[in-house]
Design an enzyme around this catalytic site. Structure first.
Site, mmCIF file in Angstrom:
data_model
loop_
_atom_site.group_PDB
_atom_site.id
_atom_site.type_symbol
_atom_site.label_atom_id
_atom_site.label_comp_id
_atom_site.label_asym_id
_atom_site.label_seq_id
_atom_site.Cartn_x
_atom_site.Cartn_y
_atom_site.Cartn_z
ATOM 1 N N ASP A 235 0.841 -1.183 0.000
ATOM 2 C CA ASP A 235 0.000 0.000 0.000
ATOM 3 C C ASP A 235 0.888 1.248 0.000
ATOM 4 O O ASP A 235 1.844 1.349 0.776
ATOM 5 C CB ASP A 235 -0.912 0.011 1.228
ATOM 6 N N ILE A 236 0.567 2.185 -0.893
ATOM 7 C CA ILE A 236 1.334 3.428 -0.964
ATOM 8 C C ILE A 236 1.010 4.288 0.267
ATOM 9 O O ILE A 236 -0.160 4.528 0.576
ATOM 10 C CB ILE A 236 1.009 4.200 -2.258
ATOM 11 N N GLU A 278 -4.854 2.437 -4.201
ATOM 12 C CA GLU A 278 -3.394 2.462 -4.129
ATOM 13 C C GLU A 278 -2.846 1.177 -3.516
ATOM 14 O O GLU A 278 -1.695 1.127 -3.069
ATOM 15 C CB GLU A 278 -2.932 3.667 -3.293
#
Length: 359
Positions: A235-236, A278
């Site tokens: 996950d960003i 994301e």
């Protein structure tokens, strides 16, 4: 006929012509036995055929045909040979001259799809030149065996027929070329549709639906072969902040760049998908947890060390990941849940790190 390929195709094409050669040979033998043809005449024509077929078979079967010509069955060369054989029969057997001209046109018609337009024109012109030359030789050395009025009609009809064949060939080859072009376009369209059905439009990673199929296949394979695999959720970090501060266009750039960098870092044996927003999911077949953590650390380091400032001033991107080794069985949901909890720990532990699910 050998394995599939140019040699196999060339031999198969040559074999298709054998029944016609056999029919001509049987017809000549029958005519000789009934006294319509001198035995030496039929023997000479049949022998010429046998030698020619043997030479062509040897060239095609040995693979030399592919080196000598683009067309593996030597269609153009065989048409010229057939034309010479027809002219031989035309010169030796007066009663067969009408049939010989029909046979000449059929030989060109049979192989015209295998030849280029230039080759078809050259073959027709060569055959017609052979015919005129043969008539002139007969007129020179055996004028009593030729009826010039009949031969004039034969030569004229042969010219008309060959011209018609050229026109038909041009049309047929044009239609065939158009069909091939349509087939290529259809194949490209199918390939594009297939890619669209399994790829995420923005990142070009696998989409969630296709990745679920890959994941189910890996679960079954692992269960059958008793080999481990790992999954990781990436996950960003602070992606909402990227969108808020730099705009959604830069957010899309970040998603594409993260996908590209991560794909390059994981290697060809692993599969990466955009799981949603994301968030990404990584499948690592036949990979124990320790090796999976090394891979994730390489991805994390590649992302954090990338020069994000080239895309937007002050832009910085990191990601967090949680990994879990599948514990066996056919249900992968618990494994994904444990990877998600490991990701939660990485987020709450300061982000920009990777965590393994606890045993």
């Amino acid at each position: 006929m050998g394995p599939l390929g140019p040699v196999h195709d060339g031999v198969r094409r040559l074999m298709l012509t054998l029944p016609s050669y056999a029919f001509i040979s049987v017809l000549l033998v029958a005519c000789a036995s009934m006294g319509f043809v001198q035995p030496w005449q039929s023997t000479l024509v049949i022998g010429y055929n046998v030698v020619g077929i043997g030479v062509f078979y040897g060239l095609v079967r040995s693979g030399m045909a592919s080196a000598l010509a683009k067309e593996p069955s030597l269609a153009f060369q065989r048409v010229l040979f057939n034309a010479s054989m027809v002219m031989l029969a035309y010169a030796l057997i007066p009663m067969a001259r009408g049939l010989a001209l029909q046979w000449l046109c059929l030989t060109i018609l049979f192989d015209m799809r295998r030849m280029s337009r230039a080759q078809v024109r050259l073959a027709a012109a060569s055959a017609y030149a052979m015919l005129i030359g043969t008539v002139l030789l007969i007129l020179e050395y055996s004028p009593s065996s030729i009826d010039m009025s009949a031969e004039f009609v034969n030569v004229a009809m042969a010219g008309v027929t060959l011209c018609v064949l050229l026109v038909v060939t041009q049309i047929g080859q044009g239609v065939n070329q158009h069909r091939k072009q349509q087939q290529l376009e259809l194949e490209r369209t199918v390939a594009q549709l297939n890619a669209l059905s399994i790829r995420d439009g923005l990142t070009q990673l696998f989409n969630r639906r296709h990745f679920q199929t890959l994941l189910d296949e890996e679960v079954r394979r692992s269960h059958r072969c008793r080999r481990p695999f790992c999954v990781a959720i990436l996950d960003i970090d602070f992606f909402k902040r990227v969108n808020d501060q730099h705009g959604h266009a830069i957010g899309d750039v970040v998603l594409r760049e993260v996908s590209r960098l991560a794909q390059g870092a994981i290697g060809p044996t692993h599969a990466l998908a955009r799981w949603g927003g994301e968030e990404f999911l990584l499948l690592m077949p036949e990979t124990p947890l320790s090796a999976a953590m090394d891979t994730l650390e390489a991805v994390r380091r590649t992302i954090s060390e990338h020069d994000w400032g080239q895309h937007a001033a002050g832009l910085s991107v990191t990601l967090s990941a949680g990994a879990c080794e599948h514990g066996g069985g056919l249900n992968v949901s618990p494994t994904l849940e444990r990877a998600d909890r490991a990701l939660y720990q990485a987020k709450h532990g300061g982000r920009n790190q990777v965590m393994a699910a606890s045993a």
